[in-house]
Design an enzyme around this catalytic site. Structure first.
Site, PDB file in Angstrom:
ATOM      1  N   ASN A   1     -25.083  16.212  43.602  1.00  0.00           N
ATOM      2  CA  ASN A   1     -23.672  16.403  43.250  1.00  0.00           C
ATOM      3  C   ASN A   1     -22.890  15.095  43.130  1.00  0.00           C
ATOM      4  OD1 ASN A   1     -24.148  19.084  43.012  1.00  0.00           O
ATOM      5  ND2 ASN A   1     -23.223  19.668  44.983  1.00  0.00           N
TER       6      ASN A   1
ATOM      7  N   ARG B   1     -23.139  24.672  35.394  1.00  0.00           N
ATOM      8  CA  ARG B   1     -21.671  24.635  35.391  1.00  0.00           C
ATOM      9  C   ARG B   1     -21.135  23.207  35.419  1.00  0.00           C
ATOM     10  NH1 ARG B   1     -18.783  28.818  36.838  1.00  0.00           N
ATOM     11  NH2 ARG B   1     -17.246  27.324  37.530  1.00  0.00           N
TER      12      ARG B   1
ATOM     13  N   CYS C   1     -20.483  32.930  38.376  1.00  0.00           N
ATOM     14  CA  CYS C   1     -21.918  32.757  38.643  1.00  0.00           C
ATOM     15  C   CYS C   1     -22.273  33.544  39.889  1.00  0.00           C
ATOM     16  CB  CYS C   1     -22.272  31.284  38.768  1.00  0.00           C
ATOM     17  SG  CYS C   1     -21.759  30.573  40.320  1.00  0.00           S
TER      18      CYS C   1
ATOM     19  N   ARG D   1     -15.369  31.275  40.236  1.00  0.00           N
ATOM     20  CA  ARG D   1     -15.332  29.838  39.966  1.00  0.00           C
ATOM     21  C   ARG D   1     -14.529  29.452  38.721  1.00  0.00           C
ATOM     22  NH1 ARG D   1     -21.155  27.333  41.255  1.00  0.00           N
ATOM     23  NH2 ARG D   1     -19.894  25.497  41.659  1.00  0.00           N
TER      24      ARG D   1
ATOM     25  N   ASP E   1     -22.304  24.633  51.191  1.00  0.00           N
ATOM     26  CA  ASP E   1     -23.670  24.420  50.707  1.00  0.00           C
ATOM     27  C   ASP E   1     -24.708  24.425  51.831  1.00  0.00           C
ATOM     28  OD1 ASP E   1     -22.708  24.285  48.159  1.00  0.00           O
ATOM     29  OD2 ASP E   1     -22.814  22.105  47.978  1.00  0.00           O
TER      30      ASP E   1
ATOM     31  N   ILE F   1     -15.043  29.486  51.018  1.00  0.00           N
ATOM     32  CA  ILE F   1     -14.943  28.734  49.750  1.00  0.00           C
ATOM     33  C   ILE F   1     -15.270  29.621  48.547  1.00  0.00           C
ATOM     34  CG2 ILE F   1     -15.681  26.660  48.474  1.00  0.00           C
ATOM     35  CD1 ILE F   1     -14.320  25.962  51.131  1.00  0.00           C
TER      36      ILE F   1
END
Ligand code: EPU
Length: 417
Positions: free
Chosen positions: A23, A92, A116, A121, A304, A326
């Site tokens: 990321n 994405r 997703c 999102r 995550d 989140i």
């Protein structure tokens, strides 16, 4: 589609090298669009998502070469300004080309990423910020069409500290005319890594990692030679693996300061950490204790890591409450963990996990990247052969996971189909 077969129950021992952060690599590769010339980015993980970003840049007219964890990008020949549906659909993070294309070329057309597996999102905050910088934004036939000769600095408040939103706006503001203030911005280490990469390109950015980022636009940025930070989520996943296998793993080349919240929780459930030269040694308990978590933007407990922590809690002594704040649908792993004998109930964004003393093997289906990781974690502790199908989700974000596990003594085999 490849699958992974894991015979669980072994105590994993040895060393594992942590790859560069997916990321951070994705936005930094996208940032090369802000300049012309050759950017050389090292410690780029060999992952499907990175290759997708490379294909997207090639589609825009850039040269993209990847060898030995190094991406060399030549952005001299950009002549196409569209991120098509086919690429955005598979990743994405393709949305990260919107800010750079618009800022450097004054135009961009990017397919709207749909929802997703983990949630709706939206990207409304990316678009609101760019509009505040003077861009003309239209949505047509599933595409964002953005235009704007030269963006201008603006004060932008993000209702939610969005990670890729902060990144898109920070990149766009780097070439805007004037000062941009991003308030309530995301402070994830990957955002800071992007800011550092932009600063090496000549951008004027202050406050990355804090709630307010100030960016003074410049006329031009220069190419960079830059190395990506280690992947904190991969490191955290291997810590959880040490935890669930009563293992003893040395995690090399990680940045423990990026994992404070995760390590605090892992300590609470009984893992022992020892800082050693070049890494951190993690020793798992014979059985973890239960603990509650609530996912939060950085520096809180990362969403995550939620699925992997839940896998660990399936075998804990006691009940843990896991709150996902989140993403609204990030419990897809629950149904699969239940098939292994886990006792989990979900109501709204809260999962209640009653620890059991053992997990059983089962055929499983990976549904998204971190859900896949949680199934690997659980399978490493389950008796018998667990088959994890749809491995491409794992391959999007974990570099050579099965090779790393094999080196730690796991009984794991990839079956190619
Ligand atoms: N949100 C909005 N509007 C926006 C943008 C976001 O409402 O315009 C909301 C989202 O719906 C979500 C929250 O804000 O509820 C946070 O989402 P964020 O935008 O921060 O997520 P992201 O940028 O799309 C990145 C990572 C994800 C990670 C999240 C949260 C990348 C490429 N992706 O996504 O990583 O889960 O931040 O930390 O950086 C993964 O690696 O498995 C992964 C999903």
């Amino acid at each position: 589609m490849d699958k992974l077969i894991i015979h669980g129950g072994k105590k994993l021992k040895g060393e594992v090298d942590i790859s560069g952060a997916k990321n951070a690599a994705l936005p930094i590769i996208a940032a090369s669009l802000l300049t012309s010339g050759y950017c050389v980015i090292s410690r780029v993980p060999d992952l499907k998502d990175v290759m997708t970003m490379g294909r997207l840049l090639a589609k825009l007219g850039a040269g993209f070469q990847y060898k030995n964890r190094k991406a060399t990008i030549n952005t001299d020949g950009i002549n196409f300004f569209e991120a098509p549906y086919d690429l955005v659909r598979t990743m994405r993070a393709s949305i990260l080309v919107l800010g750079p294309l618009l800022a450097r070329f004054g135009k961009a057309k990017v397919s709207l990423p749909g929802g997703c597996a983990i949630g709706a999102r939206p990207i409304n905050l990316h678009l609101m910020g760019l509009a505040k910088m003077g861009a003309d934004i239209k949505l047509e036939s599933g595409y964002v069409i953005a235009k704007g000769k030269r963006l201008k600095g603006a004060s932008i408040y993000l209702d939610t500290p969005t990670v890729t939103g902060t990144e898109n706006l920070m990149m766009a503001a780097s070439l805007a005319n004037g000062i941009t203030l991003l308030e309530n911005s995301a402070g994830e280490p990957e955002v800071v890594d992007l800011a550092n990469a932009l600063i090496s390109m000549g951008a004027k950015i202050k406050g990355a990692g804090e709630s307010i980022i100030e960016i003074e636009g410049v006329d031009e940025l220069r190419p960079i030679n830059y190395s990506i930070i280690p992947d904190r989520i991969e490191a955290g996943t291997f810590m959880t693996i040490a935890g669930i296998t009563a293992g003893d793993i040395i995690i090399k080349d990680c940045r423990p300061e990026h994992l404070d919240a995760s390590m605090m929780k892992l300590k609470e459930v009984g893992l022992v950490f020892e800082h050693i030269a070049g890494g951190i040694r993690v020793i798992g308990p014979s059985r973890p204790k239960a603990a509650d978590i609530k996912t939060m933007p950085y520096p809180g407990f990362p969403t995550d890591m939620q699925a992997q922590f839940m896998a660990l809690m399936c075998l804990a002594d006691g009940t843990s409450i896991i709150k996902e704040t989140i993403f609204e649908n990030r419990f897809m792993h629950v149904a699969e963990l239940r098939r292994m004998g886990a006792d989990i109930s979900v109501e709204g964004g809260i999962a209640t996990v009653k620890g059991t003393s053992k997990l059983k093997s089962a055929p499983l289906m990976a549904t998204d990247l971190r859900a896949s990781a949680s199934l690997v974690v659980a399978a490493l502790a389950a008796k018998g052969a667990t088959v994890i199908n749809r491995l491409y989700h794992l391959d999007r974000g974990y570099e050579k996971m099965e090779e790393k596990l094999l080196r730690l003594g796991a009984d794991v085999r990839r079956v190619k189909e």
